[in-house]
Every structure is written in structure tokens, then in C-alpha cells.
Motif scaffolding. Structure first.
Motif, PDB file in Angstrom:
ATOM      1  N   GLU A 111     -74.536 -86.183  49.501  1.00 31.08           N
ATOM      2  CA  GLU A 111     -74.025 -86.487  50.838  1.00 31.08           C
ATOM      3  C   GLU A 111     -73.360 -85.253  51.457  1.00 31.08           C
ATOM      4  N   ARG A 112     -72.626 -84.498  50.647  1.00 27.55           N
ATOM      5  CA  ARG A 112     -71.950 -83.305  51.153  1.00 27.55           C
ATOM      6  C   ARG A 112     -72.915 -82.164  51.439  1.00 27.55           C
ATOM      7  N   ALA A 113     -74.013 -82.084  50.674  1.00 20.17           N
ATOM      8  CA  ALA A 113     -74.896 -80.924  50.752  1.00 20.17           C
ATOM      9  C   ALA A 113     -76.054 -81.080  51.726  1.00 20.17           C
ATOM     10  N   LEU A 114     -76.417 -82.295  52.083  1.00 18.07           N
ATOM     11  CA  LEU A 114     -77.603 -82.516  52.910  1.00 18.07           C
ATOM     12  C   LEU A 114     -77.335 -82.217  54.385  1.00 18.07           C
ATOM     13  N   ALA A 115     -78.339 -81.640  55.029  1.00 19.48           N
ATOM     14  CA  ALA A 115     -78.299 -81.427  56.472  1.00 19.48           C
ATOM     15  C   ALA A 115     -78.604 -82.739  57.186  1.00 19.48           C
ATOM     16  N   PRO A 116     -78.198 -82.886  58.460  1.00 18.64           N
ATOM     17  CA  PRO A 116     -78.624 -84.059  59.230  1.00 18.64           C
ATOM     18  C   PRO A 116     -80.144 -84.203  59.190  1.00 18.64           C
ATOM     19  N   GLY A 117     -80.595 -85.388  58.853  1.00 18.19           N
ATOM     20  CA  GLY A 117     -82.033 -85.621  58.692  1.00 18.19           C
ATOM     21  C   GLY A 117     -82.545 -85.361  57.303  1.00 18.19           C
ATOM     22  N   GLY A 118     -81.728 -84.737  56.448  1.00 18.16           N
ATOM     23  CA  GLY A 118     -82.138 -84.481  55.075  1.00 18.16           C
ATOM     24  C   GLY A 118     -82.286 -85.771  54.297  1.00 18.16           C
ATOM     25  N   ARG A 119     -83.235 -85.803  53.378  1.00 21.13           N
ATOM     26  CA  ARG A 119     -83.557 -87.024  52.640  1.00 21.13           C
ATOM     27  C   ARG A 119     -82.961 -87.003  51.230  1.00 21.13           C
ATOM     28  N   LEU A 120     -82.419 -88.141  50.812  1.00 20.14           N
ATOM     29  CA  LEU A 120     -81.978 -88.349  49.431  1.00 20.14           C
ATOM     30  C   LEU A 120     -82.870 -89.415  48.816  1.00 20.14           C
ATOM     31  N   VAL A 121     -83.600 -89.050  47.769  1.00 17.74           N
ATOM     32  CA  VAL A 121     -84.557 -89.938  47.104  1.00 17.74           C
ATOM     33  C   VAL A 121     -84.118 -90.102  45.653  1.00 17.74           C
ATOM     34  N   VAL A 122     -83.942 -91.352  45.221  1.00 21.34           N
ATOM     35  CA  VAL A 122     -83.447 -91.612  43.870  1.00 21.34           C
ATOM     36  C   VAL A 122     -84.373 -92.603  43.174  1.00 21.34           C
ATOM     37  N   LEU A 172     -79.075 -78.637  52.556  1.00 20.76           N
ATOM     38  CA  LEU A 172     -80.349 -79.014  51.963  1.00 20.76           C
ATOM     39  C   LEU A 172     -81.135 -79.938  52.890  1.00 20.76           C
ATOM     40  N   ASP A 173     -82.462 -79.824  52.821  1.00 23.42           N
ATOM     41  CA  ASP A 173     -83.336 -80.708  53.591  1.00 23.42           C
ATOM     42  C   ASP A 173     -83.822 -81.904  52.779  1.00 23.42           C
ATOM     43  N   GLY A 174     -83.580 -81.878  51.477  1.00 33.26           N
ATOM     44  CA  GLY A 174     -83.975 -83.012  50.649  1.00 33.26           C
ATOM     45  C   GLY A 174     -83.471 -82.861  49.234  1.00 33.26           C
ATOM     46  N   VAL A 175     -83.148 -83.981  48.627  1.00 34.05           N
ATOM     47  CA  VAL A 175     -82.716 -84.035  47.227  1.00 34.05           C
ATOM     48  C   VAL A 175     -83.469 -85.166  46.547  1.00 34.05           C
ATOM     49  N   VAL A 176     -84.020 -84.911  45.371  1.00 29.97           N
ATOM     50  CA  VAL A 176     -84.658 -85.961  44.583  1.00 29.97           C
ATOM     51  C   VAL A 176     -83.998 -86.017  43.216  1.00 29.97           C
ATOM     52  N   LEU A 177     -83.714 -87.237  42.762  1.00 29.57           N
ATOM     53  CA  LEU A 177     -83.082 -87.469  41.466  1.00 29.57           C
ATOM     54  C   LEU A 177     -83.884 -88.525  40.719  1.00 29.57           C
ATOM     55  N   ASP A 178     -84.310 -88.189  39.512  1.00 32.53           N
ATOM     56  CA  ASP A 178     -85.015 -89.121  38.624  1.00 32.53           C
ATOM     57  C   ASP A 178     -84.052 -89.384  37.468  1.00 32.53           C
ATOM     58  N   ILE A 179     -83.437 -90.548  37.470  1.00 33.99           N
ATOM     59  CA  ILE A 179     -82.270 -90.790  36.620  1.00 33.99           C
ATOM     60  C   ILE A 179     -82.695 -91.200  35.205  1.00 33.99           C
ATOM     61  N   GLY A 180     -81.930 -90.721  34.213  1.00 32.22           N
ATOM     62  CA  GLY A 180     -82.140 -91.175  32.845  1.00 32.22           C
ATOM     63  C   GLY A 180     -82.675 -90.089  31.942  1.00 32.22           C
ATOM     64  N   VAL A 181     -83.114 -90.502  30.776  1.00 27.28           N
ATOM     65  CA  VAL A 181     -83.611 -89.574  29.762  1.00 27.28           C
ATOM     66  C   VAL A 181     -85.071 -89.243  30.058  1.00 27.28           C
ATOM     67  N   SER A 182     -85.473 -88.023  29.772  1.00 30.67           N
ATOM     68  CA  SER A 182     -86.845 -87.615  30.051  1.00 30.67           C
ATOM     69  C   SER A 182     -87.768 -88.005  28.903  1.00 30.67           C
ATOM     70  N   SER A 183     -89.051 -88.072  29.215  1.00 35.32           N
ATOM     71  CA  SER A 183     -90.045 -88.406  28.197  1.00 35.32           C
ATOM     72  C   SER A 183     -90.044 -87.378  27.075  1.00 35.32           C
ATOM     73  N   MET A 184     -89.833 -86.110  27.420  1.00 35.07           N
ATOM     74  CA  MET A 184     -89.809 -85.070  26.385  1.00 35.07           C
ATOM     75  C   MET A 184     -88.709 -85.352  25.376  1.00 35.07           C
ATOM     76  N   GLN A 185     -87.533 -85.744  25.860  1.00 33.75           N
ATOM     77  CA  GLN A 185     -86.423 -86.013  24.956  1.00 33.75           C
ATOM     78  C   GLN A 185     -86.713 -87.215  24.068  1.00 33.75           C
ATOM     79  N   LEU A 186     -87.315 -88.242  24.640  1.00 35.09           N
ATOM     80  CA  LEU A 186     -87.653 -89.429  23.864  1.00 35.09           C
ATOM     81  C   LEU A 186     -88.660 -89.122  22.766  1.00 35.09           C
TER      82      LEU A 186
END
Length: 347
Positions: A238-249, A107-121
Motif C-alpha cells: 500500500e505504501r509503495a504502489l503508485a496510483p493505479g498500481g496493482r496488488l495481486v495476491v 511501483l506499478d504492480g506487486v504480486v505475492l504468491d503466499i506460502g511454501v514453494s514447490s522446490m522447498q516441499l
């Protein structure tokens, strides 16, 4: 509380009800304009996914959500993406295995928005919020124990530990005792019942959150194993990202942010070799920082979207070093400590 909706693209297949948090900052950190293979681990209403696809026609996206309702609602965006978006019902803690199965690694990038979504709330029947009376459920997916199962089945000591550790509620012991006494008379079935019991124990503060806020957060985290899922997702990325790939949380409370902060610190090699093992060379860093400390929403965003007020963004880029084994000190932050009936204030 997150806001994983879409502000302009109608990604959920209906009227836009939510605004994705820190969207501009997420795009800067993720850099999807490079093109390549990206993964949105928390699809929600598709806000981040729609923006990633819009940023580059050379970007392909795999999006995950453990909520089958979100996956069904996202089919409109899947169709309009003309083959560039694949949307799957799955937990983001297994993102590396899912990405491999879909031909998306590395992967070249992963984004994670943690927690419950507004729709669920905002859907009372999901049982996430005390604003709307509904069944005491809180499950993001469709299986496992509900909040009612825990409230009506756990021991007083375990309830106190859940509420204290995951909700940081100082009166956790008193709340747990009140829940035990209430359920002796009748099972606690609805969000309104639970909120009223907690409010009878925890004093409301002027201009503060509802007295039940921390207890609801704690139960939601316990029901969905949110912190454990976050730890698994960080290692999977960490296992899935390519060198230079971004992890955004993007996190929304201190428990989540502490895990992300410590994971990046360990993986970036901060702190050097152990003072207990001075002859042991430090492991080669697997990430390098993209942001310096947390990125916070600006005043204008908080005014427009109050759910953004507690958001923090952290990002790092993958190095060429091989992925490491699970970081036990980080995993420990996601687990309940050994049961202790002495925590959580006065009963």
C-alpha cells in the motif's frame, strides 16, 4: 502449498520442475504489458518473474525471496534479463523499504504468491514435507528457530494453540500432549518421527490428506511467521504502489485468504462508517477492486497441477488516497489468540 516454479523458461537455472499457479490470471490482474516498475515478492523458481518480463520489454522487475537457495538459482534469469531484473534475498514484508533502496518506487504492480514453494516441499533436507524424511527444519530462510526447536521446546499449551489456530486441527490438544510425551523419551528430530506421532493420534480419513498435514502446516506457519509477514507485506505494498498500481495476491489456505479478503475490504471502504462511531466519516479508500471475489483455477489447471486446487487470487488497484496506519483487525488475524488449554478437541 504453492507452485512458484517455471514451466518453460528454465528460470531456476535447470530443468523445469514446477508450474506457476494461476499464471494467466495473475498476468491479467497485474497488467505488466503497461510497462513500468513491478515487484515479485515471492520469486521461488521464477515463474511469475519470467512471465512479467516476457509480457513487456518496458517492464523492470524487482524480485525478492527470503530463501538464499532460490536467489542463487535465479541468477540465470537475472543474467538473461539484460538488466531488467534485480533479485534480492529479503522478506516481502519489507518490500517497500527494499524497493525504495533499489530505486523502484513508486511501483506499478506487486504480486505475492503466499506460502511454501514447490522446490522447498520437494527437498527432504528442508524438512517441510512428511513425504520425504529429513531434519525437522521448515525455515524458509537461514535463521531463527526451526520446527524442531518449537516441537521440543514449546509448552504443551503453546503447541496446542499453534496446531489449532494455524493448522485448524481439531485434535490439537491430543497431538500436543503426544508430542510432549514423545520428547520426554528423546528429542523429535525428523519429519518422519513427527508424522508418525501425529498419525498415531489423528485418524486418517478415506481419500483425505495425510493425518499430519494440518500439524505440518501449523508448524511451518509458526516457524516463518507467515501470516504476520503477509500482513506486513500488504501494508508495505500500500505504501509503495503508485496510483493505479496493482496488488495481486495468490493464497493457498483459508487463513491467508481471510487476511487478504479483510485487508482489501477495509481498504476499499466496504462496510461504511462504524456503528459505534456514527459521526465519524469513513476513511477514503486506498484500493479499488480489480477482481470480484476470489479467482479460482479451472479444472484443467487443477488436473495438470494438483497443488493449484486450493489457490485463490484477489487483486486491487491503488487509489490516490494516502496510505493508512496498520489495520489492527487484520493484524489480529495473523496472531495466535491468548493461550487456552481448552481448545483443540479431546486430549
Amino acid at each position: 502449498m504453492t507452485g512458484r516454479g517455471d514451466g518453460d523458461a528454465g528460470a531456476a537455472g535447470g530443468p523445469a520442475r514446477h508450474v506457476p499457479v494461476l499464471l494467466g490470471e495473475v498476468l491479467v490482474a497485474l497488467a505488466p504489458e503497461r510497462g513500468g516498475r513491478f515487484l515479485d515478492g515471492t520469486f521461488g523458481a521464477g515463474g511469475y518473474s519470467a512471465a512479467i518480463l516476457k509480457a513487456s520489454r518496458a517492464a523492470r522487475l524487482l524480485a525478492l525471496d527470503r530463501d538464499p537457495t532460490a536467489v542463487m538459482a535465479g541468477e540465470k534469469l537475472v543474467r538473461s534479463s539484460l538488466g531488467r531484473l534485480t533479485l534480492i534475498e529479503a522478506c516481502f514484508g519489507e518490500l517497500d523499504a527494499v524497493a525504495a533502496g533499489e530505486g523502484f518506487v513508486p511501483l506499478d504492480g506487486v504480486v505475492l504468491d503466499i506460502g511454501v514453494s514447490s522446490m522447498q516441499l520437494d527437498e527432504g533436507e528442508r524438512g517441510f514435507s512428511f513425504r520425504l524424511d529429513g531434519p525437522l527444519d521448515m525455515r524458509m530462510g537461514s535463521d531463527g528457530d526451526s520446527a524442531a526447536d518449537i516441537v521440543n521446546g514449546a509448552s504443551e499449551a503453546r503447541l496446542a494453540d499453534i496446531i489449532y489456530h494455524y493448522g485448524e486441527e481439531r485434535r490439537a490438544r491430543a497431538v500436543a500432549h503426544a508430542l510432549i510425551e514423545a520428547r520426554r523419551k528423546a528429542p523429535i528430530r525428523t519429519t518422519r518421527e513427527l508424522a508418525d506421532i501425529v498419525a498415531s493420534i489423528v485418524r486418517a480419513e478415506p481419500n483425505g490428506p495425510h493425518p499430519a498435514t494440518r500439524t505440518f502446516q501449523a508448524l511451518r506457519i509458526a516457524v516463518n511467521d507467515e501470516l504476520g509477514e503477509l500482513v506486513r507485506a500488504l501494508h508495505a505494498a500500500e505504501r509503495a504502489l503508485a496510483p493505479g498500481g496493482r496488488l495481486v495476491v495468490v493464497t493457498f489456505h483459508s487463513l491467508e485468504d481471510r487476511i487478504v479478503k479483510q485487508f482489501f475490504a477495509k481498504r476499499e471502504g466496504k462496510g461504511g462508517a462504524s456503528r459505534y462511531l456514527p459521526g465519524l466519516a469513513p476513511a477514503e479508500p486506498t484500493f479499488t477492486g480489480v477482481t470480484r471475489g476470489p479467482v479460482l483455477p479451472g479444472e484443467a489447471e487443477v488436473r495438470a497441477n494438483p497443488r493449484a486446487r486450493s489457490a485463490k487470487l484477489r487483486a486491487a488497484a491503488r487509489t490516490m488516497a494516502p496510505a493508512r496506519e496498520e489495520e489492527t483487525s487484520v493484524a489480529a488475524l495473523a496472531a495466535l489468540p491468548a493461550a487456552s488449554s481448552s481448545r483443540g478437541g479431546r486430549a
